[in-house]
Design a protein around this motif. Structure first.
Motif, PDB file in Angstrom:
ATOM      1  N   ASN A  97     -19.637 -56.481  19.911  1.00  0.00           N
ATOM      2  CA  ASN A  97     -18.378 -55.883  19.465  1.00  0.00           C
ATOM      3  C   ASN A  97     -17.530 -56.924  18.738  1.00  0.00           C
ATOM      4  OD1 ASN A  97     -18.443 -53.145  20.944  1.00  0.00           O
ATOM      5  ND2 ASN A  97     -18.813 -54.605  22.611  1.00  0.00           N
ATOM      6  N   PRO A  98     -17.016 -56.579  17.561  1.00  0.00           N
ATOM      7  CA  PRO A  98     -16.162 -57.530  16.846  1.00  0.00           C
ATOM      8  C   PRO A  98     -14.847 -57.751  17.592  1.00  0.00           C
ATOM      9  CG  PRO A  98     -16.172 -55.406  15.735  1.00  0.00           C
ATOM     10  CD  PRO A  98     -17.193 -55.324  16.819  1.00  0.00           C
ATOM     11  N   THR A  99     -14.357 -58.973  17.558  1.00  0.00           N
ATOM     12  CA  THR A  99     -13.088 -59.317  18.186  1.00  0.00           C
ATOM     13  C   THR A  99     -11.939 -58.832  17.311  1.00  0.00           C
ATOM     14  OG1 THR A  99     -14.050 -61.297  19.179  1.00  0.00           O
ATOM     15  CG2 THR A  99     -11.637 -61.214  19.010  1.00  0.00           C
ATOM     16  N   ALA A 254     -13.204 -56.761   7.846  1.00  0.00           N
ATOM     17  CA  ALA A 254     -14.072 -57.350   8.867  1.00  0.00           C
ATOM     18  C   ALA A 254     -14.597 -58.684   8.370  1.00  0.00           C
ATOM     19  CB  ALA A 254     -15.228 -56.413   9.195  1.00  0.00           C
ATOM     20  N   ARG A 256     -17.411 -62.033   9.294  1.00  0.00           N
ATOM     21  CA  ARG A 256     -18.611 -62.457  10.024  1.00  0.00           C
ATOM     22  C   ARG A 256     -18.806 -63.933   9.737  1.00  0.00           C
ATOM     23  NH1 ARG A 256     -24.307 -62.422   8.835  1.00  0.00           N
ATOM     24  NH2 ARG A 256     -23.847 -61.614   6.744  1.00  0.00           N
ATOM     25  N   ARG A 266     -18.310 -62.096  15.036  1.00  0.00           N
ATOM     26  CA  ARG A 266     -17.757 -61.017  14.228  1.00  0.00           C
ATOM     27  C   ARG A 266     -16.336 -60.706  14.683  1.00  0.00           C
ATOM     28  NH1 ARG A 266     -20.344 -55.916  14.289  1.00  0.00           N
ATOM     29  NH2 ARG A 266     -20.996 -56.282  16.437  1.00  0.00           N
ATOM     30  N   CYS A 267     -15.494 -60.371  13.720  1.00  0.00           N
ATOM     31  CA  CYS A 267     -14.124 -60.003  14.047  1.00  0.00           C
ATOM     32  C   CYS A 267     -13.623 -58.978  13.039  1.00  0.00           C
ATOM     33  CB  CYS A 267     -13.206 -61.227  14.084  1.00  0.00           C
ATOM     34  SG  CYS A 267     -13.349 -62.332  12.674  1.00  0.00           S
ATOM     35  N   ILE A 268     -12.564 -58.278  13.421  1.00  0.00           N
ATOM     36  CA  ILE A 268     -11.972 -57.271  12.545  1.00  0.00           C
ATOM     37  C   ILE A 268     -10.458 -57.367  12.647  1.00  0.00           C
ATOM     38  CG2 ILE A 268     -12.119 -55.473  14.338  1.00  0.00           C
ATOM     39  CD1 ILE A 268     -12.612 -53.471  11.991  1.00  0.00           C
TER      40      ILE A 268
END
Length: 280
Positions: A97-99, A254, A256, A266-268
């Motif tokens: 899951n993206p942070t 997003a 990466r 990964r983050c958003i």
């Protein structure tokens, strides 16, 4: 006897500026401009930072280090800038899951690939000079990660390092990735980093992208923290510099970040929300 007129008080008010920054961050509200007289130098910027740390409701669990552009170093008499990382703004990377990164609408936000030290023991409070080689005896682990650089002030980087110092070093969080295996024995094999935003490669680098390498950043920080009466403690985290560069990000985008064969991070970016319990 002639009585000289009293000098007017300086317009530079660190406590007021700190309050404006802290209130804006906690309200998730952008600032239209720097909230007061600009700091005259790095020392004045850190006066604002110290006042803001005292107002923030979480303990300091680490520090970020950023590089000052070479053409500004002589004027500012500094090569690097520092800022605190707070307990509630450190996240473990989750491969599934993206942070979420809370971006203040109208403010500044960016992601940076980082090489991060976790301190293994307390640094002496009275040692004000360090060589890069000396610092590593106090380090437990080297990790990879992502600094979330963000501020309610959109022009924070344009206004320069004095202003960056004023607002927590332009730091808003830290995502921790994997520990780098055998980093002491094989420093040349620490993996390079690559950063993508919305699928586009925006930057790449390695520990060598940081002038002097990560140990040089740590040497600066250990001296600076001791001089401020905040010597580094065991367990604290140190981000050593934007190895891949600084990559702007907006809500909905997003990112990466990869470090060789280690799990990607990964983050958003999401719209920031006011802190709970705050009245607007």
């Amino acid at each position: 006897m002639t009585v000289s007129a009293a000098k007017p008080a300086s317009a530079f008010d660190p406590a007021r500026i700190a309050r404006q920054f802290v209130d804006a961050r906690r309200a998730a509200r952008a600032l239209p401009g720097f909230p007061g007289e600009l700091p005259a130098g790095m020392a004045e910027g850190y006066r604002v930072q110290e006042a803001a740390i005292a107002l923030w409701p979480e303990p300091v669990v680490g520090w970020k280090v950023g590089r000052i552009a070479p053409e500004m170093q002589a004027e500012l008499q500094a090569e690097r800038v520092m800022g605190p990382v707070f307990a509630g703004h450190v996240w473990a990377a989750d491969p599934a899951n993206p942070t979420p990164l809370p971006v203040i609408p109208g403010g500044f936000a960016a992601v940076e690939a980082e090489y991060i030290y976790r301190m293994g023991r307390d640094a002496p409070a009275d040692k004000l000079e360090w060589t890069p080689e000396e610092t590593l005896a106090y380090v437990d682990e080297l990790l990879v990660g992502v600094e979330f650089a963000a501020s309610p002030l959109a022009t924070i980087n344009v206004l320069g390092p004095r202003v960056v110092a004023s607002d927590f070093g332009n730091n808003a969080g830290l995502i921790l990735g994997r520990v780098v295996p055998a980093w002491r024995e094989r420093p040349d094999e620490v993996p390079p980093c690559h950063a993508w935003v919305d699928g586009q490669l925006v930057g790449e680098g390695s520990p060598d992208s940081i002038p002097g390498g990560p140990p040089a950043s740590l040497a600066f920080l250990m001296a600076a923290c001791a001089a401020r009466g905040r010597p580094l403690k065991a367990g604290q985290l140190v981000t050593t510099g934007a190895a891949s560069g600084i990559h702007d990000i907006e809500a909905g985008q997003a990112a990466r970040i990869t470090f060789g064969d280690l799990e990607e991070i990964r983050c958003i970016a999401v719209p920031a929300q006011p802190a709970e319990g705050r009245e607007e």
